[in-house]
Write a protein that holds these residues in place. Structure first.
Motif: not given
Lengths: 125, 299
Positions: A94-116, A87-91
């Motif tokens: 926001q929901r994930a971040l509101q629940l307490g997630a610290n970061a959000y990565i959308t698929k397809p994932i890029q390994a350098p982004q995950v590592i960073a 899911e790439g939508s802003l909604e």
């Protein structure tokens, strides 16, 4: 040198394998895999982790519920959580971040982004 | 000089003169003219000597002052010279430091350039590693199952998770090769998903040519079944057996990347082969072939 531990919660074996490959690039990071939210909670009950990487869309217990449960547990309430989802939508973000997630990565994932992102949250140089 | 004046003061009295002045008290007498002259000469000489002495003393004082002045001047000049030397040495030092600074700056610049090149190279290697990991995982997953359903599920995972496809379908050719029949799909309504003719369709064209079609220019996240942004031919042992059509990618992905092309190649060469192998294994009631099946390979 400090050793870090990471819990990957992902139902897709392929995604788990990809994440394990990506996170193998982070020095001194030990990775544990869980098949879904319930398995993830089970593993969290028996050990402490420095960071959690979880998918959102999973059977039995999805990633958002897992985030909610982790944040209500005093032992893990401060553990950084990265959400990975298609899911790439802003909604959703926001929901994930509101629940307490610290970061959000959308698929397809890029390994350098995950590592960073992992390095940033663990404050690894 | 003083000695001489002393001598003059004790010069012998003229004859007949009373040194205690007794004679003058009783009988004032005028010295004879030659004595007077001698006295005057002595007095003059004495006065001259005194004047000369004063002049010498004054000259001595002047010279002493001059000497002091010169000594002070000399000391000042020496100090100045020393200061000049110090300044010269400092200037030389500054020049040396400037050269060193330029060299250090040049080295820093070179080091920064090397670091930048190293970082770029490191980033390239990391990306390459990530791409290889993606390909390895995809290939590994495609051959990880020997059930047709499992293989299809994994093909779908590769498309969804690695390519970022949102709507897609996998077609296989029918027996006479005239139609492409959808065997798996995602994100497409059931009524939309029908068999397509090999002649007269974009998917069919790709199957006929055997060359993948990827539109790099347009927004791949826009759904289009008639003109999919990517169609990949599927091969088994160099025979074209079907195709995968991607109708739309995820909203956050509007263009295909280099990695996607590599994945398309992998899918084209491995997806159908994995599926056919799984079907054959399934038809053989999941029994592994006996050793005799491999003995005639003549390898």
């Amino acid at each position: 040198m400090s050793e870090y531990s990471c819990l990957i919660v992902e139902d897709s074996p392929m995604m788990r394998q990809l994440l394990v490959f990506a996170l193998a690039r982070v020095k001194n990071l030990r990775v544990t895999e869980a098949d879904d939210g319930v398995d993830g909670l089970r593993k969290l009950a028996s050990a402490r982790y420095d960071i959690i990487v979880t998918d959102i869309n999973m059977p039995i217990m999805d990633g958002l519920k897992l985030v909610k449960r982790v944040r209500s547990d005093p032992t893990h309430k401060d553990t950084p959580i990265i959400i990975i989802t298609t899911e790439g939508s802003l909604e959703d973000r926001q929901r994930a971040l509101q629940l307490g997630a610290n970061a959000y990565i959308t698929k397809p994932i890029q390994a350098p982004q995950v590592i960073a992102t992992v390095k940033e949250l663990l404050k690894i140089e | 000089m003083g000695e001489r004046s002393e001598d003059k003061r004790h010069a012998p009295q003229p004859a007949g003169a009373d040194s205690r002045g007794v004679g003058s008290a009783h009988k004032p007498s005028t010295p004879p003219p030659d004595l007077r002259r001698e006295r005057d000469e002595i007095l003059q000489s004495f006065t001259r000597g005194a004047r000369l002495t004063e002049q010498f003393a004054a000259e001595h004082e002047r010279l002493r002052e001059r000497l002091l002045l010169l000594e002070a001047e000399n000391a000042q000049l020496r100090t100045q010279l020393e200061a000049d030397d110090a300044v010269r040495r400092l200037l030389e030092k500054i020049e040396g430091l400037e050269v060193e600074k330029r060299e250090l700056l040049s080295r820093t610049e070179r080091a920064e350039k090397e670091t930048s090149q190293f970082s770029a190279r490191f980033s390239e290697v990391e990306t390459e590693f990530a791409n290889l990991a993606n390909l390895f995982v995809a290939s590994n997953q495609l051959h990880a199952s020997l059930s047709p359903r499992g293989v299809v599920r994994r093909i779908k995972e590769v498309l969804a998770q690695l390519v970022g496809a949102e709507s897609y379908a996998m077609y296989l050719c029918n027996a006479d090769g005239s139609e492409l029949v959808p065997i798996a799909s995602e994100g497409v309504a059931g009524e939309q998903l029908t068999a397509v003719r090999v002649d007269g369709s974009k998917v069919g064209e790709v199957v006929r040519n055997g060359t993948a079609y990827v539109d790099e220019e347009r927004d791949s996240s826009r759904f289009d079944m008639d003109d999919p942004p990517a169609v990949i031919p599927l091969m088994v042992d160099e025979s074209l057996v079907g195709a995968i059509a991607i109708f739309a990618t995820l909203g956050q992905k509007s263009r295909f990347s280099t990695m996607d092309f590599e994945l398309f190649k992998l899918l084209g060469q491995h997806a159908a082969a994995a599926l056919v192998s799984a079907c054959l294994f399934s038809k053989a009631e999941r029994k592994l072939p006996g050793l005799e099946a491999f003995l005639d390979l003549s390898v």
